[in-house]
Scaffold this active site. Structure first.
Site, PDB file in Angstrom:
ATOM      1  N   ASN A  56      18.251   4.169   7.735  1.00  0.00           N
ATOM      2  CA  ASN A  56      19.178   2.756   7.830  1.00  0.00           C
ATOM      3  C   ASN A  56      18.203   1.628   7.032  1.00  0.00           C
ATOM      4  O   ASN A  56      16.626   1.958   7.021  1.00  0.00           O
ATOM      5  CB  ASN A  56      18.480   3.277   8.983  1.00  0.00           C
ATOM      6  CG  ASN A  56      18.839   1.784   9.932  1.00  0.00           C
ATOM      7  OD1 ASN A  56      20.021   0.829   9.526  1.00  0.00           O
ATOM      8  ND2 ASN A  56      18.205   0.823  10.901  1.00  0.00           N
ATOM      9  N   ILE A  68      25.605   2.102  17.660  1.00  0.00           N
ATOM     10  CA  ILE A  68      24.059   2.932  17.983  1.00  0.00           C
ATOM     11  C   ILE A  68      24.957   4.446  17.788  1.00  0.00           C
ATOM     12  O   ILE A  68      26.252   4.435  18.234  1.00  0.00           O
ATOM     13  CB  ILE A  68      23.953   3.184  19.437  1.00  0.00           C
ATOM     14  CG1 ILE A  68      22.796   1.212  19.208  1.00  0.00           C
ATOM     15  CG2 ILE A  68      22.697   3.747  20.259  1.00  0.00           C
ATOM     16  CD1 ILE A  68      22.644   0.898  20.948  1.00  0.00           C
ATOM     17  N   THR A  74      16.678   8.929  13.678  1.00  0.00           N
ATOM     18  CA  THR A  74      17.345   9.847  14.177  1.00  0.00           C
ATOM     19  C   THR A  74      17.112   9.377  15.379  1.00  0.00           C
ATOM     20  O   THR A  74      18.090   8.094  15.142  1.00  0.00           O
ATOM     21  CB  THR A  74      15.212  10.240  14.033  1.00  0.00           C
ATOM     22  OG1 THR A  74      14.475   8.810  15.190  1.00  0.00           O
ATOM     23  CG2 THR A  74      14.585  10.767  13.153  1.00  0.00           C
ATOM     24  N   THR A 129      15.577 -11.069   1.348  1.00  0.00           N
ATOM     25  CA  THR A 129      15.570 -11.208   0.059  1.00  0.00           C
ATOM     26  C   THR A 129      14.331  -9.795  -0.121  1.00  0.00           C
ATOM     27  O   THR A 129      14.219  -9.450  -1.112  1.00  0.00           O
ATOM     28  CB  THR A 129      14.644 -12.422  -0.515  1.00  0.00           C
ATOM     29  OG1 THR A 129      15.535 -13.647  -0.174  1.00  0.00           O
ATOM     30  CG2 THR A 129      14.290 -12.668  -1.711  1.00  0.00           C
ATOM     31  N   GLN A 130      13.929  -9.805   0.644  1.00  0.00           N
ATOM     32  CA  GLN A 130      12.876  -8.481   0.780  1.00  0.00           C
ATOM     33  C   GLN A 130      13.623  -7.208   0.430  1.00  0.00           C
ATOM     34  O   GLN A 130      13.222  -6.140  -0.173  1.00  0.00           O
ATOM     35  CB  GLN A 130      11.625  -8.834   1.421  1.00  0.00           C
ATOM     36  CG  GLN A 130      10.610  -9.719   0.856  1.00  0.00           C
ATOM     37  CD  GLN A 130      10.293  -9.257  -0.535  1.00  0.00           C
ATOM     38  OE1 GLN A 130       9.898  -8.747  -0.694  1.00  0.00           O
ATOM     39  NE2 GLN A 130      10.238 -10.556  -1.055  1.00  0.00           N
ATOM     40  N   GLU A 131      14.476  -6.986   1.494  1.00  0.00           N
ATOM     41  CA  GLU A 131      15.755  -5.732   2.177  1.00  0.00           C
ATOM     42  C   GLU A 131      16.192  -5.837   1.088  1.00  0.00           C
ATOM     43  O   GLU A 131      15.930  -4.779   0.196  1.00  0.00           O
ATOM     44  CB  GLU A 131      16.205  -6.191   3.105  1.00  0.00           C
ATOM     45  CG  GLU A 131      15.849  -6.318   4.370  1.00  0.00           C
ATOM     46  CD  GLU A 131      16.905  -6.678   5.137  1.00  0.00           C
ATOM     47  OE1 GLU A 131      17.856  -6.502   5.760  1.00  0.00           O
ATOM     48  OE2 GLU A 131      16.973  -7.731   6.576  1.00  0.00           O
ATOM     49  N   HIS A 186      16.396  -1.831   8.594  1.00  0.00           N
ATOM     50  CA  HIS A 186      15.996  -2.232  10.311  1.00  0.00           C
ATOM     51  C   HIS A 186      15.092  -3.930   9.969  1.00  0.00           C
ATOM     52  O   HIS A 186      14.011  -3.359   8.858  1.00  0.00           O
ATOM     53  CB  HIS A 186      15.041  -1.844  10.931  1.00  0.00           C
ATOM     54  CG  HIS A 186      14.962  -2.442  12.569  1.00  0.00           C
ATOM     55  ND1 HIS A 186      15.811  -2.316  13.353  1.00  0.00           N
ATOM     56  CD2 HIS A 186      13.839  -2.929  13.027  1.00  0.00           C
ATOM     57  CE1 HIS A 186      15.850  -3.062  14.011  1.00  0.00           C
ATOM     58  NE2 HIS A 186      14.706  -3.488  14.188  1.00  0.00           N
TER      59      HIS A 186
HETATM   60  C1  GAR Z   1      19.667  -7.178   7.121  1.00  0.00           C
HETATM   61  O1  GAR Z   1      18.928  -7.820   7.591  1.00  0.00           O
HETATM   62  C2  GAR Z   1      20.000  -6.033   8.003  1.00  0.00           C
HETATM   63  O2  GAR Z   1      18.139  -5.705   8.076  1.00  0.00           O
HETATM   64  C3  GAR Z   1      20.152  -6.145   9.787  1.00  0.00           C
HETATM   65  O3  GAR Z   1      21.856  -6.279   9.192  1.00  0.00           O
HETATM   66  C4  GAR Z   1      21.403  -7.092   8.010  1.00  0.00           C
HETATM   67  C5  GAR Z   1      22.387  -7.067   8.043  1.00  0.00           C
HETATM   68  O4  GAR Z   1      22.582  -8.205   6.286  1.00  0.00           O
HETATM   69  N1  GAR Z   1      20.518  -4.427  10.302  1.00  0.00           N
HETATM   70  C6  GAR Z   1      19.876  -4.683  11.449  1.00  0.00           C
HETATM   71  O5  GAR Z   1      19.598  -5.943  12.541  1.00  0.00           O
HETATM   72  C7  GAR Z   1      20.540  -3.089  12.232  1.00  0.00           C
HETATM   73  N2  GAR Z   1      19.795  -2.595  13.259  1.00  0.00           N
HETATM   74  P1  GAR Z   1      23.531  -7.349   5.116  1.00  0.00           P
HETATM   75  O6  GAR Z   1      25.158  -7.004   6.487  1.00  0.00           O
HETATM   76  O7  GAR Z   1      24.378  -8.424   4.404  1.00  0.00           O
HETATM   77  O8  GAR Z   1      23.053  -6.324   4.761  1.00  0.00           O
END
Ligand code: GAR
Length: 194
Positions: free
Chosen positions: A111, A96, A145, A176-178, A113
């Protein structure tokens, strides 16, 4: 050339997706941007090895070595600013951030999420979506923010929640979508800056 600094805490798969996209020739030529550094608050974050293999500068700043959130964020800011970032990308950075830190990077801090914000801010998003009986889940790229997991939405992806889903199977479908939307959102942000 615009500089992107990416912050991670763990596996760094979103960071890797952005780095791979940035390595594509048209990407760097059209957007005049590169990933200049990957910074982690954990020395054992798996993503650091990938970044080093790609020849990207890395740094580790262990939050446990600091007495307060403010002290950690102040040191993190110094570390990030060494790379003169145009954009700071949080990619699974599980800290945080203080209002002062966020204000310093106002408009250039984003970011991802793992939920369809504004639903399910905070942790355990996938289990909470399953428990709530959601038929759809997803991920959101947003401006950062001072309020956790708020800020203007830049991109979202939606996936179905299937009847047999566990938090892990749903997380994998969302991740996968991220990997698809985060590089796109970074590129769109860069284009919007001219
Ligand atoms: C991802 O799913 C991301 O969205 C989440 O952590 C994972 C990181 O994966 N982020 C959060 O929960 C932020 N609050 P990665 O290290 O393989 O990118």
């Amino acid at each position: 050339m615009k500089n992107i600094v990416i912050l991670i805490s763990g596996s760094g798969s979103n960071m890797a997706a952005i780095v791979r996209r940035a390595q594509q020739e048209q990407w760097s030529e059209r957007l005049h941007a590169r990933v200049s550094a990957v910074i982690s608050n954990k020395a054992d974050a798996q993503g650091l090895a990938f970044a080093r293999e790609q020849g990207i500068a890395t740094a580790v700043l262990d939050h446990k070595a600091f007495d307060s959130r403010e002290a950690f964020d102040a040191a993190l800011k110094v570390e990030i600013d060494r790379f003169e970032p145009d954009l700071v990308v949080l990619a699974g950075f599980m800290r945080i951030l203080t209002p002062g830190f966020v204000a310093h990077y106002a408009g250039r801090l984003i970011n991802i999420h793992p939920s369809l914000l504004p639903a399910f801010t905070g942790l355990n998003t996938h289990q909470r979506a399953i428990d709530a009986g959601c038929r759809f889940a997803g991920a959101t790229v947003h401006q950062v923010t001072a309020e956790l997991d708020h800020g203007a939405i830049l991109a979202q992806a939606v996936v179905p929640v299937l009847p047999d889903d566990t938090a892990d199977t749903l997380a994998a479908r969302v991740l996968t979508q991220e990997h698809r939307i985060y590089p796109q959102a970074v590129a769109a942000w860069l284009r919007s800056q001219g």
